[in-house]
Scaffold this motif. Sequence first.
Motif, PDB file in Angstrom:
ATOM      1  N   VAL A  46       0.869  -1.172   0.000  1.00 34.66           N
ATOM      2  CA  VAL A  46       0.000   0.000   0.000  1.00 34.66           C
ATOM      3  C   VAL A  46       0.904   1.219   0.000  1.00 34.66           C
ATOM      4  O   VAL A  46       1.765   1.355   0.873  1.00 34.66           O
ATOM      5  CB  VAL A  46      -0.900   0.037   1.263  1.00 34.66           C
ATOM      6  CG1 VAL A  46      -1.702   1.332   1.320  1.00 34.66           C
ATOM      7  CG2 VAL A  46      -1.809  -1.179   1.323  1.00 34.66           C
ATOM      8  N   THR A  47       0.746   2.112  -0.979  1.00 39.19           N
ATOM      9  CA  THR A  47       1.506   3.358  -0.962  1.00 39.19           C
ATOM     10  C   THR A  47       0.688   4.418  -0.235  1.00 39.19           C
ATOM     11  O   THR A  47      -0.538   4.441  -0.333  1.00 39.19           O
ATOM     12  CB  THR A  47       1.869   3.837  -2.384  1.00 39.19           C
ATOM     13  OG1 THR A  47       0.669   4.009  -3.137  1.00 39.19           O
ATOM     14  CG2 THR A  47       2.795   2.858  -3.088  1.00 39.19           C
ATOM     15  N   THR A  48       1.390   5.277   0.482  1.00 38.60           N
ATOM     16  CA  THR A  48       0.718   6.320   1.250  1.00 38.60           C
ATOM     17  C   THR A  48       1.732   7.385   1.634  1.00 38.60           C
ATOM     18  O   THR A  48       2.919   7.269   1.319  1.00 38.60           O
ATOM     19  CB  THR A  48       0.027   5.721   2.506  1.00 38.60           C
ATOM     20  OG1 THR A  48      -0.803   6.719   3.094  1.00 38.60           O
ATOM     21  CG2 THR A  48       1.031   5.192   3.510  1.00 38.60           C
ATOM     22  N   GLU A  95       9.179  -0.412  -6.845  1.00 33.71           N
ATOM     23  CA  GLU A  95       8.470  -1.678  -7.074  1.00 33.71           C
ATOM     24  C   GLU A  95       6.990  -1.531  -6.744  1.00 33.71           C
ATOM     25  O   GLU A  95       6.123  -2.006  -7.479  1.00 33.71           O
ATOM     26  CB  GLU A  95       9.096  -2.801  -6.240  1.00 33.71           C
ATOM     27  CG  GLU A  95       8.449  -4.144  -6.429  1.00 33.71           C
ATOM     28  CD  GLU A  95       8.594  -4.720  -7.832  1.00 33.71           C
ATOM     29  OE1 GLU A  95       7.937  -5.746  -8.100  1.00 33.71           O
ATOM     30  OE2 GLU A  95       9.328  -4.167  -8.677  1.00 33.71           O
ATOM     31  N   ALA A  96       6.677  -0.844  -5.654  1.00 35.77           N
ATOM     32  CA  ALA A  96       5.279  -0.626  -5.279  1.00 35.77           C
ATOM     33  C   ALA A  96       4.556   0.203  -6.337  1.00 35.77           C
ATOM     34  O   ALA A  96       3.420  -0.117  -6.714  1.00 35.77           O
ATOM     35  CB  ALA A  96       5.203   0.057  -3.920  1.00 35.77           C
ATOM     36  N   VAL A  97       5.195   1.256  -6.819  1.00 32.83           N
ATOM     37  CA  VAL A  97       4.590   2.121  -7.838  1.00 32.83           C
ATOM     38  C   VAL A  97       4.403   1.346  -9.145  1.00 32.83           C
ATOM     39  O   VAL A  97       3.351   1.446  -9.793  1.00 32.83           O
ATOM     40  CB  VAL A  97       5.436   3.392  -8.039  1.00 32.83           C
ATOM     41  CG1 VAL A  97       5.010   4.156  -9.287  1.00 32.83           C
ATOM     42  CG2 VAL A  97       5.360   4.280  -6.796  1.00 32.83           C
ATOM     43  N   ARG A  98       5.390   0.548  -9.525  1.00 32.13           N
ATOM     44  CA  ARG A  98       5.295  -0.248 -10.759  1.00 32.13           C
ATOM     45  C   ARG A  98       4.103  -1.206 -10.684  1.00 32.13           C
ATOM     46  O   ARG A  98       3.294  -1.298 -11.615  1.00 32.13           O
ATOM     47  CB  ARG A  98       6.590  -1.029 -10.979  1.00 32.13           C
ATOM     48  CG  ARG A  98       6.601  -1.851 -12.272  1.00 32.13           C
ATOM     49  CD  ARG A  98       7.800  -2.771 -12.354  1.00 32.13           C
ATOM     50  NE  ARG A  98       7.729  -3.888 -11.421  1.00 32.13           N
ATOM     51  CZ  ARG A  98       6.944  -4.965 -11.570  1.00 32.13           C
ATOM     52  NH1 ARG A  98       6.130  -5.065 -12.609  1.00 32.13           N
ATOM     53  NH2 ARG A  98       6.949  -5.931 -10.679  1.00 32.13           N
ATOM     54  N   GLY A 105      -3.707   0.836 -13.871  1.00 29.56           N
ATOM     55  CA  GLY A 105      -3.621   1.544 -15.141  1.00 29.56           C
ATOM     56  C   GLY A 105      -3.103   2.966 -15.054  1.00 29.56           C
ATOM     57  O   GLY A 105      -3.115   3.690 -16.043  1.00 29.56           O
ATOM     58  N   ALA A 106      -2.651   3.386 -13.882  1.00 28.97           N
ATOM     59  CA  ALA A 106      -2.088   4.726 -13.688  1.00 28.97           C
ATOM     60  C   ALA A 106      -1.225   4.680 -12.425  1.00 28.97           C
ATOM     61  O   ALA A 106      -1.477   3.883 -11.524  1.00 28.97           O
ATOM     62  CB  ALA A 106      -3.187   5.767 -13.520  1.00 28.97           C
ATOM     63  N   ALA A 107      -0.247   5.540 -12.388  1.00 35.30           N
ATOM     64  CA  ALA A 107       0.624   5.601 -11.208  1.00 35.30           C
ATOM     65  C   ALA A 107      -0.157   6.164 -10.018  1.00 35.30           C
ATOM     66  O   ALA A 107      -1.096   6.939 -10.188  1.00 35.30           O
ATOM     67  CB  ALA A 107       1.839   6.475 -11.489  1.00 35.30           C
ATOM     68  N   PRO A 108       0.240   5.793  -8.802  1.00 30.83           N
ATOM     69  CA  PRO A 108      -0.421   6.345  -7.624  1.00 30.83           C
ATOM     70  C   PRO A 108      -0.004   7.794  -7.417  1.00 30.83           C
ATOM     71  O   PRO A 108       0.977   8.256  -8.019  1.00 30.83           O
ATOM     72  CB  PRO A 108       0.111   5.469  -6.484  1.00 30.83           C
ATOM     73  CG  PRO A 108       1.467   5.064  -6.947  1.00 30.83           C
ATOM     74  CD  PRO A 108       1.328   4.886  -8.439  1.00 30.83           C
ATOM     75  N   PRO A 109      -0.705   8.515  -6.567  1.00 28.07           N
ATOM     76  CA  PRO A 109      -0.244   9.858  -6.210  1.00 28.07           C
ATOM     77  C   PRO A 109       1.182   9.762  -5.653  1.00 28.07           C
ATOM     78  O   PRO A 109       1.538   8.757  -5.028  1.00 28.07           O
ATOM     79  CB  PRO A 109      -1.225  10.306  -5.127  1.00 28.07           C
ATOM     80  CG  PRO A 109      -2.438   9.455  -5.338  1.00 28.07           C
ATOM     81  CD  PRO A 109      -1.938   8.155  -5.882  1.00 28.07           C
ATOM     82  N   THR A 110       1.973  10.793  -5.889  1.00 26.44           N
ATOM     83  CA  THR A 110       3.363  10.758  -5.426  1.00 26.44           C
ATOM     84  C   THR A 110       3.701  12.000  -4.608  1.00 26.44           C
ATOM     85  O   THR A 110       4.450  12.870  -5.053  1.00 26.44           O
ATOM     86  CB  THR A 110       4.343  10.629  -6.613  1.00 26.44           C
ATOM     87  OG1 THR A 110       4.052  11.675  -7.545  1.00 26.44           O
ATOM     88  CG2 THR A 110       4.219   9.278  -7.295  1.00 26.44           C
ATOM     89  N   PRO A 111       3.175  12.067  -3.400  1.00 29.85           N
ATOM     90  CA  PRO A 111       3.534  13.194  -2.533  1.00 29.85           C
ATOM     91  C   PRO A 111       5.017  13.109  -2.178  1.00 29.85           C
ATOM     92  O   PRO A 111       5.636  12.042  -2.306  1.00 29.85           O
ATOM     93  CB  PRO A 111       2.657  12.980  -1.300  1.00 29.85           C
ATOM     94  CG  PRO A 111       2.406  11.512  -1.270  1.00 29.85           C
ATOM     95  CD  PRO A 111       2.338  11.083  -2.715  1.00 29.85           C
TER      96      PRO A 111
END
Length: 129
Positions: A46-48, A95-98, A105-111
Amino acid sequence: MELPDAAEAFLAGPHTATFTTLRPDGTPHVTPVRFTFDAATGTARVTTRAGARKARNVEAGGPAARVALCQADGFRWVTLEGRGSVSDDPVRLAEAVRRYAARYGAAPPTPPDLVVVEIAVDRVLSLNI
């Protein structure tokens, strides 16, 4: 980790899940998230933001921090439980973003304070899968 093909297919679809962590006072914190699951390694990601309550809860729990992801669709659901850890390591983040981009189908937000919560899944529960 071996899962039935139907469970792997369900976890690969572009669904959201609830992510449950425990606050320092022991009460549950539940939030909707997008996530990925690698059945070969038994790792969910989980990215956050580093400052998000979910990341802070996992860090406060230390190496014993238990978390759960539950993806549901009607009366079908799969819950992944395990120990969570937070990392800002660039290789782990990449790796998480990939994996996220491949699933959704899209990259996560990248704060600027992006981290990944990695869950070493040791229990899988499901219904109607």
